[in-house]
Design an enzyme around this catalytic site. Structure first.
Site: not given
Ligand code: HSE
Length: 445
Positions: A24-25, A28, A142, A200, A203, A218
């Site tokens: 994907g992003t 690639s 990381e 964008g 999501e 996280k």
């Molecule tokens: N969707 C997350 C954000 C990035 O908006 O920071 C991927 O963890």
């Protein structure tokens, strides 16, 4: 190659075979950068990096891409991992169950793994670390926290000689974009979520971001690293930003604060000197002169306080194809070097095994917004309720209300979560309180 000419420092060491799972992003960009900078990476790793295959679920979707042109696409990830010429597996698929199976299979087959998958690492760190230890291979992640910002490596290596006291970070770009836009425009949450979607940042299904789940994964990873204790996403108290109103933002602003979704990991000590840790994610009032208040748009930042190092801040792009690829590639070089030269990166460190504090015992400061009946004696009644629960008030402000009602904004000194929760329940039943509009935690002096 004879010993006299063998010079891994010049990239002439053995070749490291790589399997990329997911295109994907991130996948690639990882492949593109590896191909474009192959010579550089060979020097940095000590030997050439060669991609043996790129596993995808549907090859048709990737016709005409670089992976297709190079003949690397396969829809059989399980076989790709097991190939003898694959030394290192890069997982950039996302999700939990399928990548978990693949990553465990790779580790158990003696392949080092680089993953960008925070949900996987936060939920299954124990079995992943155990599989890596048993096979004597590396597990690097990381990119799982704040993408391009190096924070996992610094916590795992650079701060290994220090005692981390706290980690507080903006680790979700989508929610930071929304809250920052609410702060700068005065608009509502719904309008700024729509704007984030249009641009964008958010999501189509923003749940994981706006409910704080992404940040909680996280936080679990950061707390584990900071406190040498295994912390999973289930150990993290998590509240999202969906209830934050334009009024909350405006009231925070009037008091010299902004609202950020923070991941906060603390080392706590009770009166008897027993240590515990707490990890939480929630909207937080941050003083406008605090470094985290000046993290705008979709940027991330992590603020670390350690005994000897003092205060450190890590800032940058926490999402996106290229920033995430940067962190993945750094890990590929690290794991690749260990394949070429031997040795392993520092693995999971959980020796401290500190207890996770009961959330009710966690001390915090609070901002409480109430609509009350505007009559003589209301303040006295309310301050009595706070006092009865042992909560000391720091400031009380009154906003212009209607003829009969007033809006009271109370900031407390540090209080226990459980005491505050009990106070709010009593406030809700108090005759002069029409509504408790919001309760938001605070950081800073
Ligand atoms: N969707 C997350 C954000 C990035 O908006 O920071 C991927 O963890």
């Amino acid at each position: 190659m004879t010993p006299t000419t063998f010079n891994p420092g010049k990239g002439a060491g053995s070749t490291v075979g790589i399997a990329i799972l997911g295109y994907g992003t991130v996948g690639s960009q990882v492949l593109r950068l590896m191909v474009e900078n192959a010579d550089e990476f060979a020097h940095r790793t000590g030997g050439p990096l060669e991609v043996r295959g790129v596993a995808v679920s549907n090859k048709e979707k990737h016709v005409g891409t670089l992976a297709d042109e190079l003949g690397l696409l396969t829809d059989d990830a399980r076989s790709l991992i097991k190939r003898d010429d694959v030394d290192l597996v890069v997982e950039v698929i996302g999700g939990i169950d399928y990548p978990r199976e693949l990553v465990l299979s790779a580790l158990r087959s003696g392949k080092s793994v680089v993953t960008a998958n925070k949900a996987l690492v936060a939920a299954h760190s124990a079995e992943l670390a155990e599989a890596a230890d048993q096979a004597g291979v590396d597990l690097y992640f990381e990119a799982a926290v704040a993408a391009a910002i190096p924070v996992v490596g610094p916590l795992r290596r650079s701060l290994a000689g220090d005692q981390v006291q706290s980690v507080a970070g903006i680790v979700n770009g989508t929610t930071n974009f929304i809250l920052d836009a609410m702060d700068s425009t005065g608009a509502s949450y719904d309008d700024m979520l729509a704007e984030a979607t249009r641009l964008g940042y958010a999501e189509a299904d923003p749940t994981a971001d706006v409910e704080g789940y992404d940040a909680a994964s996280k936080a679990a990873i950061l707390a584990s690293l900071a406190f040498h204790t295994r912390v999973t996403a289930d150990d993290v108290h998590c509240e999202g930003i969906t209830n934050i109103t334009a009024h909350d933002i405006q009231a925070a602003k009037a008091a010299g604060y902004t609202i950020k979704l923070l991941a906060i990991c603390d080392r706590l000590k009770d009166e008897a000197g027993h240590e515990s840790i707490a990890a939480r994610v929630h909207p937080t009032l941050v003083p406008r002169n605090h470094p985290l208040a000046n993290v705008h748009k979709s940027f991330n930042a992590i603020f670390v306080e350690a005994e000897a190092a003092g205060r450190l801040m890590f800032y940058g792009n926490g999402a996106g194809g290229n920033p995430t690829a940067s962190a993945v590639l750094g890990d590929i070089v690290g794991a690749g070097r260990n394949k070429v030269f031997g040795g392993r990166a520092p693995g999971e460190s959980t020796y401290a095994n500190l207890p996770i504090a009961n959330f009710g015992d966690v001390p915090t400061r609070f901002h409480i917004d109430m609509t009350v009946v505007d009559i003589i004696g209301v303040l006295a009644e309310l301050t009595k309720i706070f006092a009865a629960h042992g909560i000391s008030l720091r400031t009380v402000r009154q906003e212009e209300g209607t003829e009969k009602n007033a809006r009271l904004l109370v900031m407390t000194h540090e209080a226990k979560e459980s005491d505050l929760a009990a106070t709010v329940e009593t406030l809700k039943d108090a005759p002069s309180v029409i509504k408790v509009n919001s309760v938001i935690r605070m950081v800073g002096e």
